[in-house]
Design a protein around this motif. Structure first.
Motif, PDB file in Angstrom:
ATOM      1  N   ALA A  17       0.506  -0.965   0.019  1.00 30.66           N
ATOM      2  CA  ALA A  17      -0.192  -0.068  -0.323  1.00 30.66           C
ATOM      3  C   ALA A  17       0.777   1.591  -0.103  1.00 30.66           C
ATOM      4  O   ALA A  17       0.482   2.162  -0.440  1.00 30.66           O
ATOM      5  CB  ALA A  17      -1.113  -0.073   1.004  1.00 30.66           C
ATOM      6  N   ILE A  18       1.830   1.040   0.139  1.00 30.38           N
ATOM      7  CA  ILE A  18       2.714   1.959   0.741  1.00 30.38           C
ATOM      8  C   ILE A  18       3.511   2.299  -0.568  1.00 30.38           C
ATOM      9  O   ILE A  18       3.445   3.337  -0.625  1.00 30.38           O
ATOM     10  CB  ILE A  18       4.282   2.004   2.060  1.00 30.38           C
ATOM     11  CG1 ILE A  18       3.639   2.173   2.847  1.00 30.38           C
ATOM     12  CG2 ILE A  18       4.755   3.231   2.174  1.00 30.38           C
ATOM     13  CD1 ILE A  18       4.230   1.000   4.692  1.00 30.38           C
ATOM     14  N   LYS A  19       4.172   2.004  -1.187  1.00 29.56           N
ATOM     15  CA  LYS A  19       4.754   1.611  -2.266  1.00 29.56           C
ATOM     16  C   LYS A  19       3.560   2.069  -3.318  1.00 29.56           C
ATOM     17  O   LYS A  19       4.569   2.725  -4.794  1.00 29.56           O
ATOM     18  CB  LYS A  19       5.465   0.056  -2.463  1.00 29.56           C
ATOM     19  CG  LYS A  19       6.553  -0.179  -2.499  1.00 29.56           C
ATOM     20  CD  LYS A  19       6.961  -1.470  -2.818  1.00 29.56           C
ATOM     21  CE  LYS A  19       8.603  -2.155  -1.837  1.00 29.56           C
ATOM     22  NZ  LYS A  19       8.694  -3.825  -2.347  1.00 29.56           N
ATOM     23  N   SER A  20       2.421   2.126  -3.062  1.00 32.78           N
ATOM     24  CA  SER A  20       1.417   2.666  -4.666  1.00 32.78           C
ATOM     25  C   SER A  20       1.320   3.774  -4.462  1.00 32.78           C
ATOM     26  O   SER A  20       0.470   4.247  -5.319  1.00 32.78           O
ATOM     27  CB  SER A  20       0.244   1.092  -4.539  1.00 32.78           C
ATOM     28  OG  SER A  20      -0.805   1.125  -3.529  1.00 32.78           O
ATOM     29  N   GLY A  21       1.585   4.351  -3.310  1.00 32.19           N
ATOM     30  CA  GLY A  21       1.648   5.588  -3.536  1.00 32.19           C
ATOM     31  C   GLY A  21      -0.478   6.093  -2.513  1.00 32.19           C
ATOM     32  O   GLY A  21      -0.498   6.960  -2.112  1.00 32.19           O
ATOM     33  N   ALA A  22      -0.936   4.770  -1.786  1.00 30.56           N
ATOM     34  CA  ALA A  22      -2.293   4.845  -1.655  1.00 30.56           C
ATOM     35  C   ALA A  22      -2.048   5.621  -0.273  1.00 30.56           C
ATOM     36  O   ALA A  22      -1.027   6.537   0.665  1.00 30.56           O
ATOM     37  CB  ALA A  22      -2.437   3.593  -0.218  1.00 30.56           C
ATOM     38  N   GLU A  23      -3.019   6.947   0.424  1.00 28.40           N
ATOM     39  CA  GLU A  23      -3.500   7.976   1.670  1.00 28.40           C
ATOM     40  C   GLU A  23      -3.603   6.986   1.904  1.00 28.40           C
ATOM     41  O   GLU A  23      -4.441   6.904   3.298  1.00 28.40           O
ATOM     42  CB  GLU A  23      -4.309   8.602   0.631  1.00 28.40           C
ATOM     43  CG  GLU A  23      -4.666   9.535  -0.757  1.00 28.40           C
ATOM     44  CD  GLU A  23      -5.153  10.416  -0.404  1.00 28.40           C
ATOM     45  OE1 GLU A  23      -6.257  10.465   0.171  1.00 28.40           O
ATOM     46  OE2 GLU A  23      -5.839  10.951  -1.958  1.00 28.40           O
ATOM     47  N   GLY A 152      -1.570  -7.097  -0.487  1.00 22.91           N
ATOM     48  CA  GLY A 152      -1.684  -6.244  -0.974  1.00 22.91           C
ATOM     49  C   GLY A 152      -1.927  -5.944  -2.218  1.00 22.91           C
ATOM     50  O   GLY A 152      -1.552  -4.862  -3.388  1.00 22.91           O
ATOM     51  N   ALA A 153      -2.453  -6.675  -3.228  1.00 19.32           N
ATOM     52  CA  ALA A 153      -2.448  -6.738  -4.850  1.00 19.32           C
ATOM     53  C   ALA A 153      -3.923  -5.333  -5.044  1.00 19.32           C
ATOM     54  O   ALA A 153      -3.564  -4.617  -5.937  1.00 19.32           O
ATOM     55  CB  ALA A 153      -2.674  -8.340  -5.520  1.00 19.32           C
ATOM     56  N   VAL A 154      -4.494  -4.943  -3.996  1.00 20.20           N
ATOM     57  CA  VAL A 154      -5.747  -3.965  -3.910  1.00 20.20           C
ATOM     58  C   VAL A 154      -4.962  -2.979  -4.525  1.00 20.20           C
ATOM     59  O   VAL A 154      -5.604  -1.978  -5.024  1.00 20.20           O
ATOM     60  CB  VAL A 154      -6.468  -3.754  -2.965  1.00 20.20           C
ATOM     61  CG1 VAL A 154      -6.928  -2.759  -3.026  1.00 20.20           C
ATOM     62  CG2 VAL A 154      -7.084  -5.247  -2.747  1.00 20.20           C
ATOM     63  N   SER A 155      -3.692  -2.858  -3.438  1.00 16.51           N
ATOM     64  CA  SER A 155      -2.951  -1.580  -4.257  1.00 16.51           C
ATOM     65  C   SER A 155      -2.485  -1.016  -5.446  1.00 16.51           C
ATOM     66  O   SER A 155      -2.274  -0.393  -5.821  1.00 16.51           O
ATOM     67  CB  SER A 155      -1.532  -1.363  -2.694  1.00 16.51           C
ATOM     68  OG  SER A 155      -2.299  -1.100  -1.546  1.00 16.51           O
ATOM     69  N   HIS A 156      -2.013  -2.520  -6.079  1.00 17.49           N
ATOM     70  CA  HIS A 156      -1.698  -2.626  -7.879  1.00 17.49           C
ATOM     71  C   HIS A 156      -2.632  -2.651  -8.453  1.00 17.49           C
ATOM     72  O   HIS A 156      -2.634  -2.316  -9.480  1.00 17.49           O
ATOM     73  CB  HIS A 156      -0.642  -3.316  -7.149  1.00 17.49           C
ATOM     74  CG  HIS A 156       0.546  -2.814  -6.993  1.00 17.49           C
ATOM     75  ND1 HIS A 156       1.035  -2.070  -6.693  1.00 17.49           N
ATOM     76  CD2 HIS A 156       0.661  -3.610  -5.964  1.00 17.49           C
ATOM     77  CE1 HIS A 156       2.027  -1.590  -5.852  1.00 17.49           C
ATOM     78  NE2 HIS A 156       2.263  -2.465  -4.932  1.00 17.49           N
TER      79      HIS A 156
END
Length: 252
Positions: A17-23, A152-156
């Motif tokens: 989530a962090i890597k994907s830029g999630a808020e 963590g796939a949701v974040s991508h």
């Protein structure tokens, strides 16, 4: 409308989530927790100015409840679904730059179990799908359990929530997609179909499958051949089998 806060639970989901830029508002890590992924979380959080608090185990349990947190929880604004155009515009760009490109979408109709949804999203991301469409009604929410199960796939992934699936299918057809609905009745084995074209694959509810109205709006109805006594698979397994049959054919 104010966004609600929900939690991302587990080391890998939080890192992705962090890597994907999630808020992400804040990250909590159990005091003394160590390991390679923990180091990565601290490093990536620092890059993005996300505050990390080291806390007692009891505080983590308040957020994670029955979930296995692995000592890591992130607070994040509620999931923001993508508009359909956010999926289709990048697809158009890929096709413009490479006329041979065959986009692949996965549609989840009324999948109600959060663990199934998370497992499907994990497989879909690994398979390189261009986007996910889920139905708004009678479907599992994208919540902490889904994020954790998806590793963590949701974040991508770009995930669109369709209010009216039939209308969405019409839009996809206008954009050149062929619709493949997975169902037992009146369908052909997946090996007999040609997936070397822009494809949107639908998998349906754990018990009922896809609705008749949905099936009526598919271009093709497909099934996974069964040779044993049991005539159905768990929906997350079925989704994986179908996606990788598409990939197999396209790489063939």
């Amino acid at each position: 409308m104010a966004l609600r806060t929900h939690y991302i639970i587990g080391r890998k989901p939080v890192l992705e989530a962090i890597k994907s830029g999630a808020e992400i508002e804040r990250i909590y890590i159990v005091r003394g927790n160590k390991g390679g992924i923990i180091i990565d979380i601290f490093r990536e959080a620092k890059k993005r100015n996300i505050k990390v608090n080291e806390v007692p185990q009891q505080k983590i349990q308040q957020y994670s409840k029955s979930e296995n947190s692995q000592g890591v929880v992130a607070l994040k604004s509620s999931f923001n679904y993508s508009g359909l155009e956010e999926i289709l515009v990048p697809v158009k760009k890929k096709k413009d730059s490479n006329p041979d490109y065959k986009p692949l979408l996965l549609i989840l109709e009324q999948i109600q179990d959060t663990h199934n949804t998370g497992a499907i999203l994990r497989t879909a991301e690994a398979a390189g799908v261009d986007g996910i469409i889920i139905t708004k009604h009678n479907s599992a929410p994208i919540n902490a359990t889904v994020e954790k199960t998806s590793a963590g796939a949701v974040s991508h992934l770009k995930i669109h929530q369709a209010n009216n699936l039939v209308n969405t299918l019409k839009v996809l057809k206008d954009e050149g997609f062929w619709i493949f609905g997975s169902t037992l009745g009146g369908s052909k084995p997946m090996y007999e179909l040609d997936f070397n074209l822009p494809a949107a694959v639908i998998v349906g509810n754990e018990e009922k499958g896809i609705r008749k109205l949905t099936a009526d709006n598919c271009d093709f109805l497909i099934n996974i051949p069964m040779t044993g006594k049991i005539q159905s698979l768990n929906v997350s397994v079925a989704a994986g089998v179908l996606l990788y049959e598409v990939i197999r054919q396209r790489r063939g």
